[in-house]
Design a protein around this motif. Structure first.
Motif, PDB file in Angstrom:
ATOM      1  N   ALA A  85       0.760  -1.129   0.115  1.00  6.34           N
ATOM      2  CA  ALA A  85       0.131  -0.052   0.149  1.00  6.34           C
ATOM      3  C   ALA A  85       0.965   1.317  -0.057  1.00  6.34           C
ATOM      4  O   ALA A  85       0.378   2.257  -0.424  1.00  6.34           O
ATOM      5  CB  ALA A  85      -1.026   0.014   1.195  1.00  6.34           C
ATOM      6  N   ALA A  86       1.963   1.170   0.279  1.00  8.46           N
ATOM      7  CA  ALA A  86       2.902   2.320   0.649  1.00  8.46           C
ATOM      8  C   ALA A  86       3.347   2.622  -0.723  1.00  8.46           C
ATOM      9  O   ALA A  86       4.043   3.774  -1.145  1.00  8.46           O
ATOM     10  CB  ALA A  86       4.160   2.059   1.369  1.00  8.46           C
ATOM     11  N   ARG A  87       3.504   1.754  -1.749  1.00  9.52           N
ATOM     12  CA  ARG A  87       3.672   1.963  -3.216  1.00  9.52           C
ATOM     13  C   ARG A  87       5.022   2.352  -3.313  1.00  9.52           C
ATOM     14  O   ARG A  87       5.480   2.938  -4.409  1.00  9.52           O
ATOM     15  CB  ARG A  87       2.802   3.063  -3.701  1.00  9.52           C
ATOM     16  N   GLY A  88       5.774   1.792  -2.330  1.00  4.24           N
ATOM     17  CA  GLY A  88       7.551   1.730  -2.777  1.00  4.24           C
ATOM     18  C   GLY A  88       8.207   3.056  -2.477  1.00  4.24           C
ATOM     19  O   GLY A  88       9.300   3.313  -3.155  1.00  4.24           O
ATOM     20  N   LYS A  89       7.277   4.125  -1.834  1.00  2.00           N
ATOM     21  CA  LYS A  89       7.798   5.466  -1.904  1.00  2.00           C
ATOM     22  C   LYS A  89       8.823   5.479  -0.720  1.00  2.00           C
ATOM     23  O   LYS A  89       9.527   6.486  -0.546  1.00  2.00           O
ATOM     24  CB  LYS A  89       6.934   6.521  -1.641  1.00  2.00           C
ATOM     25  N   THR A  90       8.622   4.470   0.308  1.00  4.87           N
ATOM     26  CA  THR A  90       9.340   4.745   1.604  1.00  4.87           C
ATOM     27  C   THR A  90      10.434   3.554   1.595  1.00  4.87           C
ATOM     28  O   THR A  90      10.331   2.380   1.133  1.00  4.87           O
ATOM     29  CB  THR A  90       8.309   4.731   2.682  1.00  4.87           C
ATOM     30  N   ARG A  91      11.476   3.722   2.376  1.00  7.21           N
ATOM     31  CA  ARG A  91      12.481   2.894   2.624  1.00  7.21           C
ATOM     32  C   ARG A  91      11.827   1.360   3.437  1.00  7.21           C
ATOM     33  O   ARG A  91      12.220   0.388   2.963  1.00  7.21           O
ATOM     34  CB  ARG A  91      13.779   3.301   3.189  1.00  7.21           C
ATOM     35  N   TRP A  92      11.166   1.457   4.269  1.00  5.19           N
ATOM     36  CA  TRP A  92      10.659   0.597   5.044  1.00  5.19           C
ATOM     37  C   TRP A  92       9.841  -0.527   4.108  1.00  5.19           C
ATOM     38  O   TRP A  92       9.834  -1.620   4.431  1.00  5.19           O
ATOM     39  CB  TRP A  92      10.056   0.971   6.334  1.00  5.19           C
ATOM     40  N   SER A  93       8.963   0.124   3.601  1.00  2.00           N
ATOM     41  CA  SER A  93       8.113  -0.610   2.740  1.00  2.00           C
ATOM     42  C   SER A  93       8.956  -1.398   1.685  1.00  2.00           C
ATOM     43  O   SER A  93       8.766  -2.522   1.425  1.00  2.00           O
ATOM     44  CB  SER A  93       7.201   0.063   1.759  1.00  2.00           C
ATOM     45  N   ARG A  94      10.063  -0.834   1.005  1.00  3.95           N
ATOM     46  CA  ARG A  94      10.740  -1.528   0.246  1.00  3.95           C
ATOM     47  C   ARG A  94      11.457  -2.567   0.811  1.00  3.95           C
ATOM     48  O   ARG A  94      11.615  -4.053   0.473  1.00  3.95           O
ATOM     49  CB  ARG A  94      11.700  -0.673  -0.454  1.00  3.95           C
ATOM     50  N   ALA A  95      11.990  -2.325   2.138  1.00  4.60           N
ATOM     51  CA  ALA A  95      12.725  -3.362   2.902  1.00  4.60           C
ATOM     52  C   ALA A  95      11.800  -4.445   3.096  1.00  4.60           C
ATOM     53  O   ALA A  95      12.054  -5.740   3.172  1.00  4.60           O
ATOM     54  CB  ALA A  95      13.044  -2.608   4.315  1.00  4.60           C
ATOM     55  N   ILE A  96      10.629  -4.355   3.658  1.00  5.67           N
ATOM     56  CA  ILE A  96       9.800  -5.274   3.854  1.00  5.67           C
ATOM     57  C   ILE A  96       9.686  -6.290   2.851  1.00  5.67           C
ATOM     58  O   ILE A  96       9.495  -7.430   3.116  1.00  5.67           O
ATOM     59  CB  ILE A  96       8.245  -4.764   4.557  1.00  5.67           C
ATOM     60  N   CYS A 115      16.096   0.455   7.963  1.00  8.53           N
ATOM     61  CA  CYS A 115      16.606   1.875   8.258  1.00  8.53           C
ATOM     62  C   CYS A 115      17.666   1.636   9.305  1.00  8.53           C
ATOM     63  O   CYS A 115      17.845   2.539  10.002  1.00  8.53           O
ATOM     64  CB  CYS A 115      15.529   2.612   8.697  1.00  8.53           C
ATOM     65  N   ARG A 116      18.646   0.666   8.903  1.00 13.34           N
ATOM     66  CA  ARG A 116      19.931   0.565   9.840  1.00 13.34           C
ATOM     67  C   ARG A 116      20.863   1.770   9.542  1.00 13.34           C
ATOM     68  O   ARG A 116      21.663   2.053  10.431  1.00 13.34           O
ATOM     69  CB  ARG A 116      20.187  -0.880   9.708  1.00 13.34           C
ATOM     70  N   LYS A 117      21.151   1.898   8.492  1.00 11.10           N
ATOM     71  CA  LYS A 117      22.348   2.834   7.905  1.00 11.10           C
ATOM     72  C   LYS A 117      21.662   3.874   7.482  1.00 11.10           C
ATOM     73  O   LYS A 117      22.305   4.562   6.509  1.00 11.10           O
ATOM     74  CB  LYS A 117      23.134   1.786   7.054  1.00 11.10           C
ATOM     75  N   VAL A 118      20.672   4.441   7.854  1.00  8.21           N
ATOM     76  CA  VAL A 118      20.218   5.685   7.087  1.00  8.21           C
ATOM     77  C   VAL A 118      20.696   6.957   7.879  1.00  8.21           C
ATOM     78  O   VAL A 118      20.430   6.931   9.248  1.00  8.21           O
ATOM     79  CB  VAL A 118      18.550   5.239   7.040  1.00  8.21           C
ATOM     80  N   SER A 119      20.604   7.801   7.548  1.00  5.40           N
ATOM     81  CA  SER A 119      21.002   9.220   7.972  1.00  5.40           C
ATOM     82  C   SER A 119      19.935   9.522   9.216  1.00  5.40           C
ATOM     83  O   SER A 119      18.700   9.162   9.094  1.00  5.40           O
ATOM     84  CB  SER A 119      21.161  10.242   6.970  1.00  5.40           C
ATOM     85  N   PHE A 120      20.237  10.498  10.249  1.00  9.11           N
ATOM     86  CA  PHE A 120      18.910  10.514  11.031  1.00  9.11           C
ATOM     87  C   PHE A 120      17.908  11.280  10.549  1.00  9.11           C
ATOM     88  O   PHE A 120      16.873  11.108  11.050  1.00  9.11           O
ATOM     89  CB  PHE A 120      19.891  11.504  12.052  1.00  9.11           C
ATOM     90  N   LEU A 121      18.229  12.178   9.584  1.00  2.60           N
ATOM     91  CA  LEU A 121      17.240  12.962   8.849  1.00  2.60           C
ATOM     92  C   LEU A 121      16.198  12.219   8.165  1.00  2.60           C
ATOM     93  O   LEU A 121      14.925  12.132   8.562  1.00  2.60           O
ATOM     94  CB  LEU A 121      17.877  13.839   8.081  1.00  2.60           C
ATOM     95  N   ASN A 122      16.862  11.327   7.436  1.00  2.00           N
ATOM     96  CA  ASN A 122      15.787  10.328   6.816  1.00  2.00           C
ATOM     97  C   ASN A 122      15.151   9.342   7.663  1.00  2.00           C
ATOM     98  O   ASN A 122      14.209   8.795   7.432  1.00  2.00           O
ATOM     99  CB  ASN A 122      16.564   9.616   5.556  1.00  2.00           C
TER     100      ASN A 122
END
Lengths: 204, 438
Positions: free
Chosen positions: A95-106, A156-163
């Protein structure tokens, strides 16, 4: 799948309608408030994306289908919970349509599982990390929490704080929606089952 | 930054727009002469020279109004680098240092005087000096600015870039319109030069920014250049009394972004209004995410249990009376927000009523899932069902989420009949125990 769906109870088909009716009131105000943001990013904000009626409807219908499909493939005895949860997470990621990192990771997790079995390498690293953290002085509190949060949000393990903050906000909104949908779903299933059971009981 | 900085389109044209007609006429004459030369040789340097001479004349003769420039300065950030560019060039004419990008309008005022002083020199000499110094300094400046801005840009999101692009396009379009209103040839000259500068200082080799094109085409090229340019840089002004270092500016941008996202998270996570500071906020966020994930786990368990009903239509032993009892109770439950003990106490009578109604109720659990606490499941579940459905209607989502969260935590507690005395927020331990039992 079509035949399976037709065999299902009528009550289950009524579920989306009931869900829609229940959700309409709560979501209207949030949508209107957020879309008057004026930033131009209103439509991209997590709350707008995840709190709309359509999003819920889409998610609930997809979840229902996925759950029915998973029921077809017989599930292991003691792992129904995990399977349902993973199904729910997967549908959420879709449902997230791949716009977010976590959705792609799942989604990637699932794809990876299907191809190759997970190797148990990380455990060794974890042991070493634990030992080192005991010897070393502790990292600043904020950084520690950032690490914890990065572990919580998938992918999101190696993602910058902002992201990471951005991903976390979207993930939280998505999780909230997931919880709401699943609550109403389970409630409706229980009600439907209860109604059918009582009706059957009284008729017999 | 250079991309924007070297859009003197804004500065030069605006200044021309504000000047007297006599100046424009003189410029036109000069421009025609120069155009002929250009058409012969077609070199950038000549353009620069002519550009500088025009500027020098503009400053000197027009008695340039501060108001015009400040008006441009106070406009959106994009034209400023254009002015900055002029400022730089003017500085180099006089031999001043660079560092203008982040100055306020005051800096430009100084330049006027400087230029007026130098304009008495023969234009060619001035132009030659300008041309010679400009390129070296521009390259230096461009490196410096791009290094600072590069960091900013690297951290940017696409939306910002799109916005910047759109802003630039809008600005350039408005400028281009004014160009056409004014002496077109003069403006076209400058736009061509601007295009050349853009192409030179961009890494995009835009050969369509040739000088042969007319003003119409150059205006289009301006917009094209700005649209197609590499994702650009957010412009930051150094606030009064703050460091103008590019490092600190980039840091400030980053900090502002972080604080903005933290504020957004504060709205998202319930109960974070009073918490200030990153550590506390992160704690709350982590707790909330964990509780949400736990809820999902619990719900998936419930769904897994209820799933057979989808297909098999298993008899549900839920007494119908259970629901009216719940319906009586949940208004009281619903009204309590931010509850720990209040909900706890209110759950008790509800639970007792439900116990009365569905004593032997197996509830949702199918036969294959042995349920030891028969009353625990139906008690906790219907309350949460109806409360959640009721909440969606009566409470705004944030409160609902908080309530739901609290409800779940309390429900977990209530589920275990032996744990009535314990605190509601025992969280994961209770949940895991309940799961194991179920």
């Amino acid at each position: 799948m079509a035949s399976n769906q037709s065999n299902c109870d009528v009550s289950s088909q009524q579920e989306p309608n009931q869900l829609r009716k229940k959700r309409r009131k709560s979501t209207q105000t949030t949508e209107s408030h957020l879309q008057n943001d004026g930033t131009g990013e209103a439509k991209n904000q997590p709350t707008v994306r995840w709190r709309t009626n359509t999003a819920r409807r889409i998610y609930s219908s997809k979840l229902l289908e996925a759950l029915r499909r998973s029921r077809r493939t017989t599930s292991p005895r003691g792992e129904k919970t995990r399977e349902v949860r993973e199904t729910a997470d997967r549908v959420l990621a879709v449902a997230a349509r791949g716009k977010t990192r976590w959705s792609r990771a799942i989604l990637a997790k699932r794809a990876r599982l299907l191809r190759v079995k997970k190797v148990k390498k990380p455990k060794v690293g974890c042991d070493r990390m634990l030992q080192e953290s005991e010897k070393r002085k502790k990292l600043p509190a904020v950084e520690r929490k950032v690490k914890v949060l990065s572990r919580l949000v998938p992918g999101c393990r190696k993602v910058s704080f902002l992201n990471l903050l951005e991903e976390a906000s979207d993930y939280i909104a998505a999780l909230e929606m997931q919880v709401k949908v699943m609550t109403t779903l389970s409630e409706i299933l229980a009600v439907a089952g209860g109604g059918a059971g009582v009706g059957g009981g009284s008729s017999s | 930054m250079i991309n924007r900085a070297l859009l003197p389109a804004g500065g030069g044209e605006n200044m021309l727009h504000c000047t007297d007609m006599t100046v424009l006429e003189r410029q036109r004459a000069r421009i025609k002469w120069q155009q002929e030369q250009q058409q012969q040789q077609f070199q950038l340097q000549q353009q620069e020279i002519s550009y500088f001479t025009e500027l020098a004349d503009v400053f000197h003769q027009a008695g340039f109004h501060e108001g015009g420039l400040s008006e441009v300065v106070t406009r959106s950030v994009k034209p400023d680098p254009g002015l900055v560019d002029n400022g730089w060039n003017n500085d180099h004419v006089v031999g001043y240092g660079v560092g203008l990008p982040y100055n306020n309008g005051l800096g430009f005022e100084l330049n006027y005087g400087a230029i007026s002083r130098t304009s008495s020199c023969p234009p060619e000499a001035v132009a030659a000096v300008a041309a010679a110094t400009v390129k070296g300094s521009e390259s230096v400046v461009s490196d410096k600015i791009s290094s600072g801005a590069g960091r900013e840009s690297s951290k940017k999101r696409k939306v910002d870039k799109i916005q910047n692009n759109s802003k630039v396009v809008a600005e350039e379009d408005t400028r281009d319109k004014r160009i056409k209103g004014c002496a077109e040839q003069g403006e076209s000259k400058i736009t061509e030069k601007n295009n050349n500068k853009n192409s030179r200082n961009n890494n995009t080799n835009k050969n369509n920014n040739s000088n042969k094109e007319n003003s119409d085409e150059t205006s289009k090229d301006n917009s094209k250049v700005s649209e197609v340019q590499k994702p650009d840089y957010i412009h930051v002004r150094a606030r009064r009394g703050q460091a103008t270092d590019s490092h600190s500016l980039a840091e400030r941008v980053r900090r502002e972004k972080i604080s903005e996202r933290m504020k957004y998270l504060q709205d998202l996570v319930p109960g974070c209004d009073k918490i200030t500071g990153k550590a506390g906020m992160l704690d709350e966020i982590i707790n909330y995410v964990q509780s949400l994930q736990r809820q999902v786990e619990f719900l998936s368990m419930k769904l897994a249990a209820a799933n057979p009903r989808l297909d098999f239509n298993v008899d549900n032993l839920f007494a119908k009376e259970a629901f009216p009892a719940c319906s009586i109770n949940f208004p009281t439950i619903g009204m309590s927000s931010d509850m720990t003990n209040p909900a706890y106490l209110q759950f008790n009578p509800a639970q007792q009523q439900l116990l009365a109604c569905c004593g032997l109720d197996m509830g949702i659990d199918p036969p294959d899932m042995a349920l030891k606490r028969t009353t625990s499941a139906p008690v906790s579940i219907p309350e949460t069902f109806l409360d959640s459905s009721c909440f969606t209607q009566t409470h705004p989502p944030p409160t609902w989420d908080a309530d739901l969260q609290n409800l779940y935590n309390v429900a977990f507690d209530q589920g275990r009949q032996t744990s009535f005395q314990t605190q509601p927020f025992t969280g994961s331990i209770e949940a895991s125990n309940l799961k194991m039992e179920m």
